[in-house]
Motif scaffolding. Structure first.
Motif, PDB file in Angstrom:
ATOM      1  N   SER A  67     -38.947 -84.394 -67.450  1.00 38.88           N
ATOM      2  CA  SER A  67     -37.719 -84.338 -68.801  1.00 38.88           C
ATOM      3  C   SER A  67     -36.834 -85.893 -67.808  1.00 38.88           C
ATOM      4  N   GLY A  68     -36.303 -86.449 -69.153  1.00 40.45           N
ATOM      5  CA  GLY A  68     -35.766 -87.264 -69.262  1.00 40.45           C
ATOM      6  C   GLY A  68     -36.137 -88.706 -69.382  1.00 40.45           C
ATOM      7  N   SER A  69     -37.826 -88.654 -69.190  1.00 42.00           N
ATOM      8  CA  SER A  69     -38.244 -89.478 -69.108  1.00 42.00           C
ATOM      9  C   SER A  69     -39.104 -90.389 -70.002  1.00 42.00           C
ATOM     10  N   LEU A  70     -38.948 -91.611 -70.500  1.00 40.71           N
ATOM     11  CA  LEU A  70     -39.848 -92.244 -71.594  1.00 40.71           C
ATOM     12  C   LEU A  70     -40.554 -93.216 -71.230  1.00 40.71           C
ATOM     13  N   CYS A  71     -41.530 -93.231 -72.391  1.00 40.69           N
ATOM     14  CA  CYS A  71     -43.125 -93.786 -71.806  1.00 40.69           C
ATOM     15  C   CYS A  71     -42.803 -95.307 -72.260  1.00 40.69           C
ATOM     16  N   PRO A  72     -42.925 -96.259 -71.971  1.00 44.25           N
ATOM     17  CA  PRO A  72     -42.814 -97.406 -71.915  1.00 44.25           C
ATOM     18  C   PRO A  72     -42.777 -98.289 -73.634  1.00 44.25           C
ATOM     19  N   GLN A  73     -44.751 -97.221 -73.953  1.00 40.90           N
ATOM     20  CA  GLN A  73     -45.056 -97.729 -75.088  1.00 40.90           C
ATOM     21  C   GLN A  73     -44.507 -97.427 -76.257  1.00 40.90           C
ATOM     22  N   CYS A  74     -44.555 -96.224 -76.368  1.00 43.12           N
ATOM     23  CA  CYS A  74     -44.384 -94.969 -77.575  1.00 43.12           C
ATOM     24  C   CYS A  74     -43.015 -94.359 -76.593  1.00 43.12           C
ATOM     25  N   GLY A  75     -42.475 -94.872 -76.396  1.00 36.06           N
ATOM     26  CA  GLY A  75     -41.043 -93.748 -75.996  1.00 36.06           C
ATOM     27  C   GLY A  75     -41.427 -92.204 -76.028  1.00 36.06           C
ATOM     28  N   HIS A  76     -42.034 -91.721 -76.267  1.00 38.42           N
ATOM     29  CA  HIS A  76     -43.006 -89.880 -75.725  1.00 38.42           C
ATOM     30  C   HIS A  76     -42.430 -89.659 -74.478  1.00 38.42           C
ATOM     31  N   GLU A  77     -42.279 -88.536 -74.044  1.00 36.90           N
ATOM     32  CA  GLU A  77     -42.105 -87.626 -72.943  1.00 36.90           C
ATOM     33  C   GLU A  77     -43.863 -88.998 -71.782  1.00 36.90           C
ATOM     34  N   LEU A  78     -42.996 -88.909 -70.717  1.00 37.93           N
ATOM     35  CA  LEU A  78     -44.185 -89.144 -69.348  1.00 37.93           C
ATOM     36  C   LEU A  78     -44.694 -87.209 -68.613  1.00 37.93           C
ATOM     37  N   ALA A  79     -45.464 -87.085 -67.852  1.00 39.47           N
ATOM     38  CA  ALA A  79     -46.096 -85.944 -67.964  1.00 39.47           C
ATOM     39  C   ALA A  79     -46.775 -86.002 -66.670  1.00 39.47           C
ATOM     40  N   VAL A  80     -46.637 -84.718 -65.629  1.00 37.56           N
ATOM     41  CA  VAL A  80     -47.597 -85.261 -64.302  1.00 37.56           C
ATOM     42  C   VAL A  80     -49.189 -84.898 -64.852  1.00 37.56           C
ATOM     43  N   LYS A  81     -49.604 -85.215 -64.270  1.00 41.28           N
ATOM     44  CA  LYS A  81     -51.499 -84.414 -64.994  1.00 41.28           C
ATOM     45  C   LYS A  81     -51.957 -84.320 -64.059  1.00 41.28           C
ATOM     46  N   SER A  82     -53.141 -84.131 -63.738  1.00 36.86           N
ATOM     47  CA  SER A  82     -54.852 -83.723 -63.170  1.00 36.86           C
ATOM     48  C   SER A  82     -55.736 -84.632 -63.996  1.00 36.86           C
ATOM     49  N   GLY A  83     -56.649 -85.214 -62.947  1.00 34.03           N
ATOM     50  CA  GLY A  83     -57.495 -85.652 -64.060  1.00 34.03           C
ATOM     51  C   GLY A  83     -58.614 -86.329 -62.548  1.00 34.03           C
TER      52      GLY A  83
END
Length: 187
Positions: A67-83
């Motif tokens: 919460s409170g984080s923004l993607c520098p490219q598109c403006g959506h939120e960032l998330a912690v993901k597993s890959g």
């Protein structure tokens, strides 16, 4: 040694090959299959039914939005993901936006400017086989890489922008990464 039952070692009747489960799609038996990417459980009724699942279930974390984080490219939120290569931070608008934030260890290490393009800097990366190499951060435009740790000093013989540190039986030495230059110096 002559009392070893050779039937235990045949490929056709291996004890681990049978899974003794039924396929949830068609009801046929499941067995362990092998491919170039590893082993998996697959349906014995293969051409008709293409059910497969991994042999080992890996723990995967659910995507957790920061919460409170923004993607520098598109403006959506960032998330912690597993890959495939572990945990990373990426954009929640994934198929349209491919922004990924790298865990940057190079903040305390001196930034070395790329000797080929002079726009990017050299950063440590890992190949799919686990080997570490150093590549330019402006990758699609500049494809400069070296396999050994770079040293921020230009070559005194040919004037190339960096030297690389190589370790051998005699100890560490600095050498020029250019194949045409034979400059070497003991550290």
């Amino acid at each position: 040694m002559s009392k070893i039952d050779q039937q235990l070692f045949t490929v056709h009747e291996h004890a681990l090959e049978k899974e003794f489960e039924l396929c949830p799609v068609c009801g046929s038996e499941l067995s362990v299959k092998h491919s170039k990417h590893g082993s998996f459980v697959g349906c014995n009724n293969y051409p008709t039914c293409d059910y497969t699942r991994p042999l080992v279930q890996h723990e995967s974390i659910e995507t957790q939005v920061i919460s409170g984080s923004l993607c520098p490219q598109c403006g959506h939120e960032l998330a912690v993901k597993s890959g495939r290569f572990g945990i990373f931070i990426g954009c929640t608008n994934y198929p349209e936006c491919t922004h990924i934030e790298k865990h940057d260890h190079s903040s305390e290490v001196e930034q070395i400017t790329c000797p080929q393009c002079s726009r990017g800097h050299l950063e440590s990366r890992t190949s799919r086989y686990g080997k570490t190499f150093f590549a330019c951060s402006a990758y699609p435009k500049c494809k400069f890489i070296v396999n050994y740790p770079p040293y921020n000093e230009s070559c005194p013989e040919c004037g190339f922008g960096i030297l690389v540190e190589r370790k051998g039986a005699a100890g560490s030495r600095l050498e020029c990464p250019q194949k045409s230059c034979k400059y070497k110096r003991v550290l």
